[in-house]
Design an enzyme around this catalytic site. Structure first.
Site: not given
Ligand SMILES: CC(C)(COP(=O)(O)OP(=O)(O)OC[C@H]1O[C@@H](n2cnc3c(N)ncnc32)[C@H](O)[C@@H]1OP(=O)(O)O)[C@@H](O)C(=O)NCCC(=O)NCCS
Length: 426
Positions: A305, A360
């Site tokens: 998230h 979600d």
């Molecule tokens: C929600 C989201 C966009 C947040 O993105 P973000 O703020 O950039 O995520 P973070 O910075 O906390 O990520 C930290 C690490 O986890 C990884 N990561 C985060 N979510 C991930 C996921 N769903 N699958 C795989 N890896 C994930 C990132 O690539 C990052 O890896 P790194 O440290 O090796 O570079 C992301 O988690 C995502 O795309 N989730 C899936 C879509 C989703 O469910 N969206 C609804 C949210 S309510």
């Protein structure tokens, strides 16, 4: 600590007030920045900008906190119903028993929509996305009440109640239109969520039986989505309302903002991912490897998230309901979901990055278990988020310092040049 922030630009120092919210959040008040310095702040996507002061919802993403009007979401979901949450958000107080009964009666008295609105549904193509229908019919509602000022003290409550009462009817009719079944009229003898499920799933030739577990789970999901402070759709409602557009038009704009896959569409993506795994015959292990591969843009949908960095409090609240509904299901997609979730939670990559299922993930599964089709997921979100939009709109309208939303920009185009006649253009 001083309550003044200093910004140094070259030799010049500008002093701006520091302000603090009731939960200790600090901000530099830059409202006078341009007047004192000629400078503006550049903040694409407003990630560092407080667009308003608000007393509706508090979120602490690091600690996994979500409060509405000061009440923790866990307690709200344990003790309230969706209509009680609507009351709390709209009127900034928990209703007494009598106030809640009156509010529920007002809502159930307003569930019918103007009969002519049925013609709108006939005018859309059968395969129109339900969010296209919903945003259009909500905006059209304004034309039936155009002589009312939705912010006038004697009209605001009426308008808010009307929207809350009619949105499930309009939403269920969008679904019925898409599957070519007769529209089902609302039933004021049923509770809010039961009535919605009946309008979605009953058909004239069969007796309809309410499933109480499903109705309760859906009511909880509506509560969990009721507000999430200044997200994209709430900000849209405020921006549109700041031009003094009426509440129906402002909410219709919020519905359009929610429609986007980056906002309301994430649970739909969860189901699409699960369908992809099933149809490709792929394994859970392959899916997790893809999600961990930095050279692959695939991410595990429904995990992680942007705001909640340790856990999503809404996901915790809904997990048990989800497991209860899933236990009785033999849907292969729901089985894949359960295995995928269990495997990810034991995988070191997800453990190290504190990646947990978000709301979600569970909401998509619950909607699926209830029988709600994937392209209606965002519509469910809109029904839940409606009291938040209305409350955000009202708070903005009641602010005596309110101004029309009109951000500045940093111009990067051509500098002045002479306009050439068409014969001289290359
Ligand atoms: C929600 C989201 C966009 C947040 O993105 P973000 O703020 O950039 O995520 P973070 O910075 O906390 O990520 C930290 C690490 O986890 C990884 N990561 C985060 N979510 C991930 C996921 N769903 N699958 C795989 N890896 C994930 C990132 O690539 C990052 O890896 P790194 O440290 O090796 O570079 C992301 O988690 C995502 O795309 N989730 C899936 C879509 C989703 O469910 N969206 C609804 C949210 S309510």
């Amino acid at each position: 600590m001083s309550n003044i922030a200093e910004i140094k630009v070259g030799e010049q120092t500008y002093q701006l007030p520091l302000i603090e919210g009731s939960e200790g959040e600090k901000a530099i008040d830059i409202r006078k920045l341009r007047a004192v310095s000629g400078l503006v702040a550049l903040d694409e996507g407003f990630a560092n900008t407080g667009g308003c002061s608000s007393s509706i919802t508090f979120i602490d993403g690091e600690k996994g906190i979500l409060h509405h009007r000061g009440y923790p979401i866990e307690q709200v979901c344990d003790h309230a119903s969706f209509l009680e949450v609507c009351y709390l958000l709209l009127f900034d107080k928990l209703p007494t028993q009598q106030e809640l009964s009156e509010f529920k009666s007002e809502v159930s008295d307003n569930v019918l929509v103007p009969e002519e609105i049925k013609n709108f549904y006939k005018a859309f193509p059968r395969d129109a996305h339900p969010m296209a229908l919903l945003s259009s019919v909500v905006c059209s509602l304004s034309s039936y009440y155009q002589h009312e000022d939705s912010n006038a003290p004697d009209h605001f409550r009426k308008t808010a109640v009307r929207l809350i009462a009619k949105l499930p009817t309009l939403a269920a009719w969008a679904y019925k239109t898409s599957i070519g079944e007769p529209l089902v009229y609302p039933d004021s003898n049923l509770g809010y969520t039961e009535n919605f499920l009946k309008m979605m799933f009953s058909v004239p030739n069969k007796t309809y039986q309410t499933n109480t577990d499903m109705a309760k789970a859906l009511d909880k999901l509506f509560m969990l989505h009721a507000d999430h402070e200044q997200n994209c759709s709430a900000t849209t409602v405020r921006v549109v309302g700041s031009s003094e557009a009426n509440l129906y038009a402002s909410v219709a704009a919020g519905i359009c903002a929610l429609w986007g896959p980056l906002h309301g569409g994430a649970n739909q993506k969860v189901l699409e991912m699960l369908t992809g795994i099933k149809e490709s015959g792929g394994t859970i292990a392959e899916c997790l490897e893809m999600a961990k591969d930095k050279g692959n843009s695939f991410r595990l949908m429904g995990f992680g998230h942007r705001v909640y960095k340790n856990f999503d409090p809404r996901a915790r609240v809904i997990k048990a309901d989800c497991e209860k509904l899933l236990a009785g299901s033999d849907d292969p997609l729901l089985k894949i979901a359960k295995n995928l979730c269990d495997s990810a939670l034991q995988d070191q990559y997800f453990i190290d990055r504190k990646l947990y299922p978000n709301v979600d993930f569970y909401s998509g599964l619950i909607y699926r278990a209830i029988g709600i089709p994937t392209d209606m997921f965002t519509v469910m979100f809109a029904i839940g988020r409606l009291p938040g939009w209305i409350s955000q709109w009202k708070e903005m309208m009641d602010n005596p310092e309110r101004r029309i939303a009109r951000p500045r920009q940093i111009y990067t185009g051509a500098t002045p040049r002479d306009f050439p006649p068409i014969s001289q253009r290359g």
